[in-house]
Write a protein that holds these residues in place. Sequence first.
Motif, mmCIF file in Angstrom:
data_model
loop_
_atom_site.group_PDB
_atom_site.id
_atom_site.type_symbol
_atom_site.label_atom_id
_atom_site.label_comp_id
_atom_site.label_asym_id
_atom_site.label_seq_id
_atom_site.Cartn_x
_atom_site.Cartn_y
_atom_site.Cartn_z
ATOM 1 N N ALA A 194 0.832 -1.203 0.000
ATOM 2 C CA ALA A 194 0.000 0.000 0.000
ATOM 3 C C ALA A 194 0.866 1.253 0.000
ATOM 4 C CB ALA A 194 -0.912 0.005 1.225
ATOM 5 N N SER A 195 0.554 2.159 -0.907
ATOM 6 C CA SER A 195 1.196 3.470 -0.958
ATOM 7 C C SER A 195 0.393 4.446 -0.099
ATOM 8 C CB SER A 195 1.251 3.963 -2.399
ATOM 9 O OG SER A 195 -0.058 4.171 -2.904
ATOM 10 N N PRO A 196 0.929 5.635 0.180
ATOM 11 C CA PRO A 196 0.143 6.628 0.930
ATOM 12 C C PRO A 196 -1.204 6.949 0.287
ATOM 13 C CG PRO A 196 2.448 7.270 0.871
ATOM 14 C CD PRO A 196 2.322 6.078 -0.024
ATOM 15 N N SER A 197 -1.228 7.010 -1.057
ATOM 16 C CA SER A 197 -2.509 7.278 -1.726
ATOM 17 C C SER A 197 -3.475 6.107 -1.563
ATOM 18 C CB SER A 197 -2.272 7.552 -3.217
ATOM 19 O OG SER A 197 -1.668 6.428 -3.848
ATOM 20 N N ASP A 198 -2.940 4.869 -1.544
ATOM 21 C CA ASP A 198 -3.794 3.703 -1.315
ATOM 22 C C ASP A 198 -4.428 3.762 0.077
ATOM 23 O OD1 ASP A 198 -3.242 2.629 -3.801
ATOM 24 O OD2 ASP A 198 -1.540 1.459 -3.065
ATOM 25 N N ARG A 199 -3.648 4.142 1.071
ATOM 26 C CA ARG A 199 -4.173 4.221 2.431
ATOM 27 C C ARG A 199 -5.227 5.328 2.552
ATOM 28 N NH1 ARG A 199 -0.887 1.173 5.758
ATOM 29 N NH2 ARG A 199 1.123 0.573 4.839
ATOM 30 N N ARG A 247 -9.216 4.781 3.564
ATOM 31 C CA ARG A 247 -9.969 5.505 4.603
ATOM 32 C C ARG A 247 -11.218 6.147 4.012
ATOM 33 N NH1 ARG A 247 -4.593 6.942 6.061
ATOM 34 N NH2 ARG A 247 -4.779 8.908 4.918
ATOM 35 N N ARG A 248 -11.097 6.664 2.797
ATOM 36 C CA ARG A 248 -12.247 7.285 2.137
ATOM 37 C C ARG A 248 -13.336 6.253 1.835
ATOM 38 N NH1 ARG A 248 -9.436 9.622 -1.171
ATOM 39 N NH2 ARG A 248 -9.551 8.205 -2.966
#
Length: 328
Positions: free
Chosen positions: A294-299, A303-304
Amino acid sequence: MALGANLVIAVAKLLGGLFAASPALLSEAAHSVADSLNEIFLLASLKRSKRAPDSKHPFGYGKERYFWSLLAAVGIFVMGGCFSVFQGIEALRSGSSETRTGYVAGLIVLAVALAAEGSSLVRALLQIRGQARQDGRGMREAIRAADDPALRTVLAEDSTACFGVVVAMAGMGLHMITGQVQWEAWASMIIGALLVFVAYQLAKQSRGQIIGEAADPALRQAIREFLEAQPEIDTVTTLLSMRLGTRSTLVAARVDLVPGLDSEEVEEVLVRLKKAVREKWPIADQLFLDVTEASPSDRARARRERRQLDRAVNGEPEQDGAERRPEG
């Protein structure tokens, strides 16, 4: 039960409508004929949807129910709605009238039809109540969910039929009292408009299920929370789902595992999680877990998606793209 009731009612309404020359009664006869054909479609769907998966359809034939329900909706629209509107317009143009014997015969036929349609409706409601108890839902929630398209169609047909019979009886009664055929003609057109609306709603639901509709938000939330609670999983980056039938659902999840697991441990974790999910939710019989980093954008997206899913479970509408497949 619905098929047997509709066949008897269709013959009675048709004979009564021809004898009484009643447009409202003939409209109801068309309604019952359409319902009878639709029940045959639905019975075919029940049998065909249970066929085992094969090389051409590896996920089974569960969506057969949605296809035949769509055909049933088209039948309601053409044979029920359009014919009823046509009968009403013809009655206004011709200005026909009925004998008193015709009125009495027509009202008797409609009264019998109301009793038969009502018994079929009660049977459908009892079946929904039984399913609601099994699923731990309320009656209203179960009717709204209506996962079985065959049961949903029968419920819509029978409730519409009961209302249509009452409208037809009112139209015939006012025609008999006032001598004006307009009452019966408008009753016929009201029945037709109602059938067109019901057909549209059923077709809309079947269309979404044929295209590929996501599983119930509560089920998606429960599976996501279960996966996120596992000590070996760091993040569920996304969770996709699609209904394959009334007893089958495809679930595909991308998960980021905690660091330090070797290949054998990863394999054991995935096998254990798949088995646990299928045992806990048998309807999620097609489960796929994809291990990813998981990348930061994936995380942030995860959450979204969790927030969107929580809102959907609480009754708020889901936004389009809530389960959009991640790029890359």
